[in-house]
Write a protein that holds these residues in place. Sequence first.
Motif, short mmCIF file in Angstrom:
data_model
loop_
_atom_site.label_atom_id
_atom_site.label_comp_id
_atom_site.label_asym_id
_atom_site.label_seq_id
_atom_site.Cartn_x
_atom_site.Cartn_y
_atom_site.Cartn_z
N LEU A 170 0.84 -1.18 0.00
CA LEU A 170 0.00 0.00 0.00
C LEU A 170 0.88 1.24 0.00
O LEU A 170 1.65 1.48 0.93
N GLN A 171 0.75 2.04 -1.06
CA GLN A 171 1.56 3.24 -1.21
C GLN A 171 0.91 4.42 -0.48
O GLN A 171 -0.25 4.36 -0.07
N ASP A 224 -2.85 5.59 -0.99
CA ASP A 224 -3.65 4.48 -1.53
C ASP A 224 -5.11 4.61 -1.10
O ASP A 224 -5.42 4.89 0.06
#
Length: 258
Positions: free
Chosen positions: A211-212, A215
Amino acid sequence: MTYCLGIITRSGLVIGADSRTNAGVDYISKYRKLFNFSLPGQRVVLLCTSGNLSITQAVLTALQRDLRTADCENLHTIPSMYDIACYIGEKVRDVQDRERPWLDRDQIDASCSLLLGGQVMGGDPELYLIYSQGNFIQATEETPFLQIGETKYGKPILDRLLDYETTVDSAAKCALLSIDSTMKSNISVGPPINLVMYRANSFVMKHQLQLQLGDRFLRTVRSEWEVALRTAFDGVSDIDWDHHSDNNVVDYHSLELD
């Protein structure tokens, strides 16, 4: 700083980690801290790292080198998770012995810690915390989670919600909320977040994500959790100040001096 955690339940294993490292407020970087050394169909081996980056990278390099070396004991040949923990602990000590004199000379903290989780064919899923000295402890049914790094902010949710009978799916959700709570309270912990969920006896890693920052799913989870916390808080009884008087509070103005 970093935050990594591992959770073991009857139905599987969850490991998560952030990716932020810093060497002061003016030098913040991103490094992956969760590594998959699994051999599909035979064993699952997952490793999280925390602490001195040069030490942990040297340990990872040593593990990878052994995997490439013929007739060398390695993560794919060692017969049990306990023996793998011993083997990694030896690698940590080897690197520490080699590098510590130079780091100590410049007063650089050489400590590190690692989380090891997985399952070897013929055994049960297991979870270990390996210390900087190379010794380790194992998660148990009574203590089904282990943490390294910035642990305090993400611990309350684990203490309140987890036990060994928690489903592995719920454990994964709990792990994500624990990491997000830590990011909310400490800027030294941050995305990308790496999260894996392993179902016991499957010997394959089907569930893993990264998960960036920003996100959409991470934003949704954070929003839902904050709303749920607010709803729960509003539902807690107000303090009854009249019933529980403060008779035990000393009024120093009323004291007579000797």
